[in-house]
Design a protein around this motif. Structure first.
Motif, short mmCIF file in Angstrom:
data_model
loop_
_atom_site.label_atom_id
_atom_site.label_comp_id
_atom_site.label_asym_id
_atom_site.label_seq_id
_atom_site.Cartn_x
_atom_site.Cartn_y
_atom_site.Cartn_z
N ALA A 42 0.82 -1.22 0.00
CA ALA A 42 0.00 0.00 0.00
C ALA A 42 0.85 1.26 0.00
O ALA A 42 0.64 2.18 -0.80
CB ALA A 42 -0.94 -0.02 1.21
N GLY A 43 1.81 1.33 0.90
CA GLY A 43 2.65 2.52 0.98
C GLY A 43 3.49 2.71 -0.26
O GLY A 43 3.71 3.84 -0.72
N LEU A 44 3.97 1.62 -0.82
CA LEU A 44 4.79 1.70 -2.03
C LEU A 44 3.97 2.26 -3.19
O LEU A 44 4.45 3.08 -3.97
CB LEU A 44 5.33 0.32 -2.39
CG LEU A 44 6.33 -0.28 -1.40
CD1 LEU A 44 6.51 -1.77 -1.67
CD2 LEU A 44 7.66 0.46 -1.51
N ARG A 45 2.74 1.83 -3.30
CA ARG A 45 1.89 2.29 -4.39
C ARG A 45 1.54 3.77 -4.24
O ARG A 45 1.37 4.49 -5.23
CB ARG A 45 0.62 1.46 -4.44
CG ARG A 45 0.86 0.05 -4.99
CD ARG A 45 -0.35 -0.83 -4.80
NE ARG A 45 -0.21 -2.10 -5.53
CZ ARG A 45 -0.84 -3.21 -5.19
NH1 ARG A 45 -1.64 -3.22 -4.13
NH2 ARG A 45 -0.67 -4.32 -5.89
N LEU A 46 1.46 4.23 -3.00
CA LEU A 46 1.13 5.63 -2.76
C LEU A 46 2.31 6.56 -3.02
O LEU A 46 2.12 7.71 -3.42
CB LEU A 46 0.64 5.82 -1.32
CG LEU A 46 -0.78 5.33 -1.01
CD1 LEU A 46 -1.05 5.42 0.49
CD2 LEU A 46 -1.81 6.13 -1.78
N THR A 47 3.51 6.07 -2.76
CA THR A 47 4.68 6.94 -2.82
C THR A 47 5.54 6.75 -4.05
O THR A 47 6.43 7.55 -4.31
CB THR A 47 5.56 6.73 -1.57
OG1 THR A 47 5.97 5.34 -1.51
CG2 THR A 47 4.81 7.08 -0.29
N THR A 48 5.29 5.69 -4.81
CA THR A 48 6.10 5.41 -5.99
C THR A 48 5.18 5.16 -7.18
O THR A 48 4.23 4.38 -7.07
CB THR A 48 7.00 4.18 -5.77
OG1 THR A 48 7.72 4.34 -4.56
CG2 THR A 48 7.98 4.01 -6.93
N ARG A 49 5.47 5.80 -8.28
CA ARG A 49 4.61 5.67 -9.45
C ARG A 49 5.04 4.50 -10.35
O ARG A 49 6.23 4.28 -10.56
CB ARG A 49 4.63 6.96 -10.27
CG ARG A 49 4.05 8.16 -9.55
CD ARG A 49 4.11 9.40 -10.43
NE ARG A 49 3.55 10.57 -9.76
CZ ARG A 49 3.51 11.78 -10.28
NH1 ARG A 49 4.00 11.98 -11.50
NH2 ARG A 49 3.00 12.78 -9.61
N ARG A 50 4.06 3.79 -10.85
CA ARG A 50 4.28 2.78 -11.89
C ARG A 50 5.40 1.80 -11.53
O ARG A 50 6.39 1.69 -12.24
CB ARG A 50 4.59 3.46 -13.21
CG ARG A 50 3.46 4.33 -13.73
CD ARG A 50 3.82 4.98 -15.05
NE ARG A 50 2.74 5.85 -15.54
CZ ARG A 50 2.82 6.57 -16.66
NH1 ARG A 50 3.92 6.52 -17.41
NH2 ARG A 50 1.82 7.34 -17.03
N ILE A 51 5.22 1.10 -10.44
CA ILE A 51 6.20 0.09 -10.05
C ILE A 51 5.93 -1.17 -10.87
O ILE A 51 4.81 -1.69 -10.85
CB ILE A 51 6.10 -0.25 -8.55
CG1 ILE A 51 6.16 1.01 -7.70
CG2 ILE A 51 7.20 -1.22 -8.15
CD1 ILE A 51 5.95 0.75 -6.23
N PRO A 52 6.92 -1.68 -11.60
CA PRO A 52 6.71 -2.95 -12.31
C PRO A 52 6.32 -4.06 -11.35
O PRO A 52 6.79 -4.10 -10.19
CB PRO A 52 8.08 -3.21 -12.96
CG PRO A 52 8.73 -1.86 -13.03
CD PRO A 52 8.26 -1.11 -11.83
N LYS A 53 5.47 -4.96 -11.81
CA LYS A 53 4.96 -6.03 -10.94
C LYS A 53 6.10 -6.84 -10.33
O LYS A 53 6.08 -7.16 -9.13
CB LYS A 53 4.04 -6.95 -11.74
CG LYS A 53 3.42 -8.10 -10.93
CD LYS A 53 2.49 -7.58 -9.85
CE LYS A 53 1.60 -8.69 -9.31
NZ LYS A 53 2.32 -9.82 -8.73
N ALA A 54 7.11 -7.17 -11.11
CA ALA A 54 8.23 -7.97 -10.59
C ALA A 54 8.97 -7.20 -9.49
O ALA A 54 9.40 -7.79 -8.48
CB ALA A 54 9.18 -8.34 -11.71
N THR A 55 9.13 -5.90 -9.68
CA THR A 55 9.80 -5.08 -8.67
C THR A 55 8.98 -5.00 -7.39
O THR A 55 9.51 -5.13 -6.28
CB THR A 55 10.05 -3.65 -9.21
OG1 THR A 55 10.84 -3.74 -10.39
CG2 THR A 55 10.76 -2.79 -8.18
#
Length: 314
Positions: free
Chosen positions: A163-176
């Protein structure tokens, strides 16, 4: 004994929001700043060193910090330097302001209506209360784990961590994102227990597992500092020991500040300990003594510290 100066801890080699006077203080009062990018600072270096090495660099430097709820002053003039990559425990009787002080370290105190602070909290030399500093960015760099486990009830285990990663980082590749979730759950000591059911509800875990899930969620965004407000108070003894082991492991990567009423726990997990109390009924909480845990528990310099540790009060 004369009171100790509530200042900076000795090097390891030694052993091992309210109102006061609205006219005078108005210029110094700090309220929630406007959202803005956080300053860029250097990462703290690693913690490996021998007993003769110099002390670790300061991660958080608290300077003349006071806090209020409306007109009630709850913490008075706290000055202390929290060392990087160590565990610092805040101890003291109930109501002395330990949790309020902790919440001031990442602006969480200001989320309460009427709350305010005065003073400085320097993260690697930058004041988190400086005008224009983004409180969300502050809380990304200074994460928090609360007293009771609070996983997002409608989210899966995987989504709780992400959740926090999605809020603070844009367009994270699924594998990452998968790798970051696994890393966080591994650091929190939970991966092997949940890797086959990441799509299951986070709220379906046991209490101890939920708290470790919340720790994984907090460290997923890679903060520099992790604040923990009595993280074991709602857990059984076995889960408490697992969290304590985890805290000791986390200091290899993070600076940890933990509030605890359990003196044995403070002695087990912390490198430095700060004792707070209220000297006189009705006064705000004060920092009485701060230093290495081994020294504070065996040779306190203030009688109030000695009385509290020995069980005479609190």
């Amino acid at each position: 004994m004369p009171p100790a100066q509530p200042n900076r801890p000795a090097a390891d080699s030694q052993a091992d929001p309210g109102v006061g006077n609205p006219t005078d203080e108005r210029a110094n009062n700090r309220r929630a700043p406007a959202l803005a990018p956080t300053p860029t600072v250097a990462q703290a270096p690693g913690s490996d060193r021998d007993r003769s090495a110099p002390p670790l660099p300061t991660s958080l430097d608290i300077q003349s910090l006071s806090a209020w709820f409306d007109d009630h002053k709850v913490v008075a003039d706290i000055t202390m330097a929290i060392q990087a990559r160590q565990v610092t425990a805040l101890i003291g009787p109930s109501g002395c302001g330990k949790s309020t002080l902790l919440r001031c370290l990442n602006q969480m105190h200001l989320t309460i209506p009427g709350a305010r602070v005065r003073g400085q909290v320097l993260l690697e030399g930058h004041d988190i209360y400086e005008q224009g500093v983004d409180p969300v960015a502050v809380r990304r760099r200074i994460g928090m784990v609360f007293q009771r486990p609070n996983p997002f009830p409608t989210m899966s285990i995987y989504d709780n961590v992400a959740a926090g990663l999605r809020l603070t980082t844009r367009r994270i590749p699924k594998a990452t994102l998968d790798a970051m979730v696994e890393r966080s759950l591994t650091q929190a000591g939970l991966w092997n227990e949940v890797k086959q059911r990441l799509s299951g509800a986070g709220a379906g875990l046991s209490g101890g597992q939920q708290q470790r899930l919340c720790i994984a969620r907090a460290i997923a965004v890679e903060p520099e500092v992790l604040l923990m407000d009595e993280p074991c108070s709602a857990l059984d003894p076995a889960s408490t020991l697992r969290i304590e082991d985890l805290v000791r492991d986390l200091k290899d990567t993070y600076t940890v500040v933990i509030v605890t009423h359990n003196l044995q726990q403070a002695a087990r997990v912390s490198d430095q300990t700060a004792f707070m109390t209220i000297r006189t009924e009705g006064e705000p909480g004060q920092l009485i003594e701060y230093g290495s845990t081994a020294t504070l528990f065996t040779s306190p310099t203030d009688k109030a510290t000695e009385d509290y540790i020995s069980g005479r009060f609190g």
